[in-house]
Motif scaffolding. Structure first.
Motif, PDB file in Angstrom:
ATOM      1  N   THR A   7      49.141  93.926  80.317  1.00 20.37           N
ATOM      2  CA  THR A   7      49.432  92.940  81.470  1.00 20.37           C
ATOM      3  C   THR A   7      48.517  91.658  80.915  1.00 20.37           C
ATOM      4  O   THR A   7      48.773  90.572  81.505  1.00 20.37           O
ATOM      5  CB  THR A   7      49.097  93.501  82.820  1.00 20.37           C
ATOM      6  N   GLU A   8      47.320  92.096  80.478  1.00 15.79           N
ATOM      7  CA  GLU A   8      46.456  90.878  80.269  1.00 15.79           C
ATOM      8  C   GLU A   8      47.213  89.970  78.881  1.00 15.79           C
ATOM      9  O   GLU A   8      46.956  88.777  79.019  1.00 15.79           O
ATOM     10  CB  GLU A   8      45.068  91.278  79.437  1.00 15.79           C
ATOM     11  N   GLU A   9      47.798  90.670  77.940  1.00 18.44           N
ATOM     12  CA  GLU A   9      48.381  89.739  77.000  1.00 18.44           C
ATOM     13  C   GLU A   9      49.535  89.183  77.670  1.00 18.44           C
ATOM     14  O   GLU A   9      50.003  87.934  77.259  1.00 18.44           O
ATOM     15  CB  GLU A   9      48.906  90.710  75.857  1.00 18.44           C
ATOM     16  N   ILE A  10      50.397  89.573  78.641  1.00 21.30           N
ATOM     17  CA  ILE A  10      51.636  89.145  79.343  1.00 21.30           C
ATOM     18  C   ILE A  10      50.791  87.838  79.948  1.00 21.30           C
ATOM     19  O   ILE A  10      51.515  86.848  80.106  1.00 21.30           O
ATOM     20  CB  ILE A  10      52.096  90.098  80.204  1.00 21.30           C
ATOM     21  N   LEU A  11      49.574  88.084  80.788  1.00 21.96           N
ATOM     22  CA  LEU A  11      49.059  86.957  81.412  1.00 21.96           C
ATOM     23  C   LEU A  11      48.992  85.640  80.485  1.00 21.96           C
ATOM     24  O   LEU A  11      49.062  84.484  80.833  1.00 21.96           O
ATOM     25  CB  LEU A  11      48.042  87.544  82.221  1.00 21.96           C
ATOM     26  N   ARG A  12      48.108  86.175  79.346  1.00 21.42           N
ATOM     27  CA  ARG A  12      47.792  85.096  78.498  1.00 21.42           C
ATOM     28  C   ARG A  12      49.111  84.319  77.984  1.00 21.42           C
ATOM     29  O   ARG A  12      49.243  82.762  77.976  1.00 21.42           O
ATOM     30  CB  ARG A  12      47.356  85.649  77.149  1.00 21.42           C
ATOM     31  N   LYS A  15      50.463  82.102  80.681  1.00 23.49           N
ATOM     32  CA  LYS A  15      49.815  80.876  80.659  1.00 23.49           C
ATOM     33  C   LYS A  15      50.008  79.913  79.772  1.00 23.49           C
ATOM     34  O   LYS A  15      50.133  78.653  80.005  1.00 23.49           O
ATOM     35  CB  LYS A  15      48.066  81.386  80.856  1.00 23.49           C
ATOM     36  N   HIS A  16      50.166  80.043  78.417  1.00 20.35           N
ATOM     37  CA  HIS A  16      50.756  79.248  77.454  1.00 20.35           C
ATOM     38  C   HIS A  16      51.949  78.775  77.791  1.00 20.35           C
ATOM     39  O   HIS A  16      52.064  77.567  77.550  1.00 20.35           O
ATOM     40  CB  HIS A  16      50.707  80.321  76.182  1.00 20.35           C
ATOM     41  N   TYR A  17      52.969  79.466  78.142  1.00 26.93           N
ATOM     42  CA  TYR A  17      54.288  78.800  78.525  1.00 26.93           C
ATOM     43  C   TYR A  17      54.247  77.849  79.477  1.00 26.93           C
ATOM     44  O   TYR A  17      54.831  77.035  79.619  1.00 26.93           O
ATOM     45  CB  TYR A  17      55.107  80.005  79.186  1.00 26.93           C
ATOM     46  N   ARG A  18      53.406  78.241  80.633  1.00 32.20           N
ATOM     47  CA  ARG A  18      53.183  77.287  81.687  1.00 32.20           C
ATOM     48  C   ARG A  18      52.740  75.890  81.432  1.00 32.20           C
ATOM     49  O   ARG A  18      53.067  74.977  81.822  1.00 32.20           O
ATOM     50  CB  ARG A  18      52.390  77.985  82.989  1.00 32.20           C
ATOM     51  N   LEU A  95      63.184  82.989  81.323  1.00 28.51           N
ATOM     52  CA  LEU A  95      63.159  84.327  81.135  1.00 28.51           C
ATOM     53  C   LEU A  95      63.610  85.051  79.913  1.00 28.51           C
ATOM     54  O   LEU A  95      63.080  85.784  79.351  1.00 28.51           O
ATOM     55  CB  LEU A  95      64.275  84.849  82.264  1.00 28.51           C
ATOM     56  N   GLU A  96      64.470  84.253  79.137  1.00 25.79           N
ATOM     57  CA  GLU A  96      64.744  84.402  77.701  1.00 25.79           C
ATOM     58  C   GLU A  96      63.580  84.245  76.840  1.00 25.79           C
ATOM     59  O   GLU A  96      63.278  85.144  76.071  1.00 25.79           O
ATOM     60  CB  GLU A  96      65.986  83.671  77.085  1.00 25.79           C
ATOM     61  N   ASN A  97      62.553  83.318  76.852  1.00 29.33           N
ATOM     62  CA  ASN A  97      61.526  82.999  76.531  1.00 29.33           C
ATOM     63  C   ASN A  97      60.527  84.207  76.656  1.00 29.33           C
ATOM     64  O   ASN A  97      59.746  84.974  75.828  1.00 29.33           O
ATOM     65  CB  ASN A  97      60.617  81.980  76.913  1.00 29.33           C
ATOM     66  N   PHE A  98      60.367  84.581  78.017  1.00 24.43           N
ATOM     67  CA  PHE A  98      59.717  85.859  78.430  1.00 24.43           C
ATOM     68  C   PHE A  98      60.115  87.056  77.646  1.00 24.43           C
ATOM     69  O   PHE A  98      59.378  87.715  77.136  1.00 24.43           O
ATOM     70  CB  PHE A  98      59.743  86.183  79.760  1.00 24.43           C
ATOM     71  N   PHE A  99      61.381  87.376  77.460  1.00 25.04           N
ATOM     72  CA  PHE A  99      61.857  88.553  76.904  1.00 25.04           C
ATOM     73  C   PHE A  99      61.591  88.610  75.510  1.00 25.04           C
ATOM     74  O   PHE A  99      61.154  89.496  74.853  1.00 25.04           O
ATOM     75  CB  PHE A  99      63.314  88.641  77.062  1.00 25.04           C
ATOM     76  N   LEU A 100      61.539  87.282  74.774  1.00 28.85           N
ATOM     77  CA  LEU A 100      61.178  87.284  73.412  1.00 28.85           C
ATOM     78  C   LEU A 100      59.777  87.645  73.319  1.00 28.85           C
ATOM     79  O   LEU A 100      59.167  88.353  72.431  1.00 28.85           O
ATOM     80  CB  LEU A 100      61.306  86.124  72.884  1.00 28.85           C
ATOM     81  N   MET A 101      58.931  87.280  74.208  1.00 24.45           N
ATOM     82  CA  MET A 101      57.455  87.239  74.293  1.00 24.45           C
ATOM     83  C   MET A 101      57.041  88.664  74.145  1.00 24.45           C
ATOM     84  O   MET A 101      56.276  89.224  73.450  1.00 24.45           O
ATOM     85  CB  MET A 101      56.841  86.389  75.164  1.00 24.45           C
TER      86      MET A 101
END
Length: 128
Positions: A7-12, A15-18, A95-101
């Motif tokens: 979850t820490e990596e997801i949060l980082r 944050k970058h995408y935002r 959402l597609e960016n998130f799925f790739l991430m």
């Protein structure tokens, strides 16, 4: 579902995408269609914020599940003009960016995509 990120990596990553989406909001005036570009960027930021809130209190798997749910709720706008439906296209893009991430299995994304309603289905009033 196999999750490769904490979850820490997801949060980082979110944050970058935002930050990128915020930069896009700020540079919208320089684009050929400022209003559509701004709406698209703001929609992406909203999705990233929503997923961030989820990641702050839930496990990685739960965040991905939530993203898949949001994706399934989006109507298809493929084939529409470039600047039509910028809010929906922005959400889809986020959402597609998130799925790739997160390295989501493409098969899972395709399954969720197949469940999405058509734009016409979402525009029709509910039948009594």
């Amino acid at each position: 579902m196999k999750v490769l990120m904490s979850t820490e990596e997801i949060l980082r990553g979110l944050k970058h995408y935002r930050r990128i989406a915020k930069q896009d909001v700020l540079r919208a005036a320089e684009t050929p269609n400022p209003e559509a570009f701004r709406i698209h960027a703001e929609s992406r930021r909203e999705i990233y914020a929503l997923l961030t809130e989820c990641a702050e209190v839930k496990a990685s798997e739960d965040v991905i599940e939530r993203a898949l749910e949001l994706y399934q709720q989006l109507p298809f706008v493929s084939g529409t003009q470039e600047f039509e439906h910028p809010e929906i296209k922005g959400r889809e893009n986020a959402l597609e960016n998130f799925f790739l991430m997160v390295g989501l299995d493409p098969k899972l994304r395709r399954e969720a995509r197949r469940k999405r309603p058509s734009l016409e289905e979402t525009a029709q009033p509910a039948q009594p």
